[in-house]
Write a protein that holds these residues in place. Sequence first.
Motif, PDB file in Angstrom:
ATOM      1  N   UNK A 206      -5.648  20.081  -5.462  1.00 47.16           N
ATOM      2  CA  UNK A 206      -6.776  20.927  -5.879  1.00 47.16           C
ATOM      3  C   UNK A 206      -7.730  21.177  -4.712  1.00 47.16           C
ATOM      4  N   UNK A 207      -8.053  20.117  -3.974  1.00 44.25           N
ATOM      5  CA  UNK A 207      -8.972  20.253  -2.839  1.00 44.25           C
ATOM      6  C   UNK A 207      -8.425  21.220  -1.790  1.00 44.25           C
ATOM      7  N   UNK A 208      -7.161  21.106  -1.473  1.00 40.74           N
ATOM      8  CA  UNK A 208      -6.584  21.960  -0.427  1.00 40.74           C
ATOM      9  C   UNK A 208      -6.469  23.412  -0.873  1.00 40.74           C
ATOM     10  N   UNK A 209      -6.152  23.641  -2.142  1.00 37.88           N
ATOM     11  CA  UNK A 209      -6.115  25.028  -2.607  1.00 37.88           C
ATOM     12  C   UNK A 209      -7.524  25.617  -2.683  1.00 37.88           C
ATOM     13  N   UNK A 210      -8.515  24.812  -3.043  1.00 39.14           N
ATOM     14  CA  UNK A 210      -9.910  25.290  -3.020  1.00 39.14           C
ATOM     15  C   UNK A 210     -10.302  25.639  -1.588  1.00 39.14           C
TER      16      UNK A 210
ATOM     17  N   UNK B 154      -8.308  26.567   0.847  1.00 43.45           N
ATOM     18  CA  UNK B 154      -7.641  27.820   1.212  1.00 43.45           C
ATOM     19  C   UNK B 154      -8.330  29.022   0.568  1.00 43.45           C
ATOM     20  N   UNK B 155      -8.727  28.881  -0.690  1.00 43.14           N
ATOM     21  CA  UNK B 155      -9.414  29.981  -1.386  1.00 43.14           C
ATOM     22  C   UNK B 155     -10.759  30.313  -0.740  1.00 43.14           C
ATOM     23  N   UNK B 156     -11.405  29.317  -0.159  1.00 43.66           N
ATOM     24  CA  UNK B 156     -12.695  29.543   0.491  1.00 43.66           C
ATOM     25  C   UNK B 156     -12.569  30.370   1.766  1.00 43.66           C
ATOM     26  N   UNK B 157     -11.399  30.314   2.404  1.00 40.85           N
ATOM     27  CA  UNK B 157     -11.215  31.004   3.668  1.00 40.85           C
ATOM     28  C   UNK B 157     -10.243  32.173   3.616  1.00 40.85           C
ATOM     29  N   UNK B 158      -9.383  32.182   2.617  1.00 44.35           N
ATOM     30  CA  UNK B 158      -8.339  33.207   2.525  1.00 44.35           C
ATOM     31  C   UNK B 158      -8.252  33.728   1.102  1.00 44.35           C
ATOM     32  N   UNK B 159      -7.748  34.918   0.996  1.00 45.04           N
ATOM     33  CA  UNK B 159      -7.543  35.533  -0.305  1.00 45.04           C
ATOM     34  C   UNK B 159      -6.218  35.039  -0.885  1.00 45.04           C
ATOM     35  N   UNK B 160      -6.239  34.718  -2.172  1.00 45.26           N
ATOM     36  CA  UNK B 160      -4.996  34.356  -2.859  1.00 45.26           C
ATOM     37  C   UNK B 160      -4.631  35.534  -3.740  1.00 45.26           C
ATOM     38  N   UNK B 161      -3.436  36.063  -3.668  1.00 48.32           N
ATOM     39  CA  UNK B 161      -2.262  35.465  -3.049  1.00 48.32           C
ATOM     40  C   UNK B 161      -2.350  35.456  -1.523  1.00 48.32           C
ATOM     41  N   UNK B 162      -1.849  34.371  -0.965  1.00 44.62           N
ATOM     42  CA  UNK B 162      -1.839  34.201   0.485  1.00 44.62           C
ATOM     43  C   UNK B 162      -0.861  35.174   1.123  1.00 44.62           C
ATOM     44  N   UNK B 163      -1.198  35.617   2.307  1.00 51.27           N
ATOM     45  CA  UNK B 163      -0.321  36.520   3.068  1.00 51.27           C
ATOM     46  C   UNK B 163       0.259  35.748   4.247  1.00 51.27           C
ATOM     47  N   UNK B 164       1.364  36.254   4.759  1.00 49.50           N
ATOM     48  CA  UNK B 164       2.019  35.544   5.855  1.00 49.50           C
ATOM     49  C   UNK B 164       1.128  35.434   7.086  1.00 49.50           C
ATOM     50  N   UNK B 165       0.254  36.426   7.309  1.00 50.65           N
ATOM     51  CA  UNK B 165      -0.627  36.319   8.477  1.00 50.65           C
ATOM     52  C   UNK B 165      -1.661  35.205   8.301  1.00 50.65           C
ATOM     53  N   UNK B 166      -2.050  34.910   7.049  1.00 45.76           N
ATOM     54  CA  UNK B 166      -2.944  33.775   6.799  1.00 45.76           C
ATOM     55  C   UNK B 166      -2.230  32.473   7.161  1.00 45.76           C
ATOM     56  N   UNK B 167      -0.979  32.387   6.769  1.00 45.23           N
ATOM     57  CA  UNK B 167      -0.205  31.180   7.045  1.00 45.23           C
ATOM     58  C   UNK B 167      -0.056  30.980   8.551  1.00 45.23           C
ATOM     59  N   UNK B 168       0.192  32.072   9.258  1.00 46.53           N
ATOM     60  CA  UNK B 168       0.313  31.985  10.713  1.00 46.53           C
ATOM     61  C   UNK B 168      -0.978  31.450  11.318  1.00 46.53           C
ATOM     62  N   UNK B 169      -2.113  31.932  10.838  1.00 47.85           N
ATOM     63  CA  UNK B 169      -3.409  31.456  11.330  1.00 47.85           C
ATOM     64  C   UNK B 169      -3.573  29.968  11.041  1.00 47.85           C
TER      65      UNK B 169
ATOM     66  N   UNK C 298       2.111  30.682  -3.132  1.00 50.21           N
ATOM     67  CA  UNK C 298       1.640  31.613  -4.163  1.00 50.21           C
ATOM     68  C   UNK C 298       2.303  31.355  -5.508  1.00 50.21           C
ATOM     69  N   UNK C 299       3.492  30.796  -5.488  1.00 48.68           N
ATOM     70  CA  UNK C 299       4.164  30.446  -6.743  1.00 48.68           C
ATOM     71  C   UNK C 299       3.650  29.118  -7.300  1.00 48.68           C
ATOM     72  N   UNK C 300       3.250  28.213  -6.431  1.00 47.04           N
ATOM     73  CA  UNK C 300       2.709  26.918  -6.874  1.00 47.04           C
ATOM     74  C   UNK C 300       1.327  27.091  -7.483  1.00 47.04           C
ATOM     75  N   UNK C 301       0.501  27.893  -6.849  1.00 44.83           N
ATOM     76  CA  UNK C 301      -0.914  28.009  -7.231  1.00 44.83           C
ATOM     77  C   UNK C 301      -1.132  28.251  -8.731  1.00 44.83           C
ATOM     78  N   UNK C 302      -0.425  29.182  -9.363  1.00 40.49           N
ATOM     79  CA  UNK C 302      -0.674  29.418 -10.798  1.00 40.49           C
ATOM     80  C   UNK C 302      -0.335  28.231 -11.699  1.00 40.49           C
ATOM     81  N   UNK C 303       0.449  27.304 -11.217  1.00 35.51           N
ATOM     82  CA  UNK C 303       0.813  26.135 -12.014  1.00 35.51           C
ATOM     83  C   UNK C 303      -0.226  25.015 -11.958  1.00 35.51           C
ATOM     84  N   UNK C 304      -1.227  25.151 -11.101  1.00 36.58           N
ATOM     85  CA  UNK C 304      -2.205  24.061 -10.951  1.00 36.58           C
ATOM     86  C   UNK C 304      -2.925  23.738 -12.255  1.00 36.58           C
TER      87      UNK C 304
END
Length: 151
Positions: free
Chosen positions: A22-26, A28-43, A132-138
């Motif tokens: 939960x903490x790590x997805x929060x 990620x949400x604070x810095x990136x838009x979900x659904x995550x894009x590959x360029x976010x992952x690269x960053x 992006x597939x994991x996130x909705x299951x949280x």
Amino acid sequence: MNEKLKFEKNINELNKHIKKLNQKFIYLKNFYEIPLKDEYIETIVNDEEDDSLDVIAYRFSKLQDTLGRTIRLWLFLKGENINNLSMIDILNLAQKLGLDIDSDAWFELRNLRNSISHEYEDNYEKIADTLNKIYPYLDELNYLIKVLNEA
């Protein structure tokens, strides 16, 4: 160690894993838009101080493994004979006894667990897709762990 103590130990482990997820997805949400894009992952991957992806991969894998053991113990503590039952039978029995778990969702999560543990660091699109597939299951995972905590 008796089954009740094993169950409690697993519950503590589940709580630890879901809290970190939960903490790590929060984060990620604070810095990136979900659904995550590959360029976010690269960053994220190129930011050597950010361990979010490693933590998510580890905690999600451990959570999935621990959840399976915990459901088996939950059934055992309810007096059910679970010897020689397949996972689908375990899930169906748990659902019959009131544990809100969908077997299709379980196996999707299992596939995601296998996928995330075999990701290649430079396949940003695949990593983003898996996250992006994991996130909705949280929410479901949080609820299921809450119910198990109250058992």
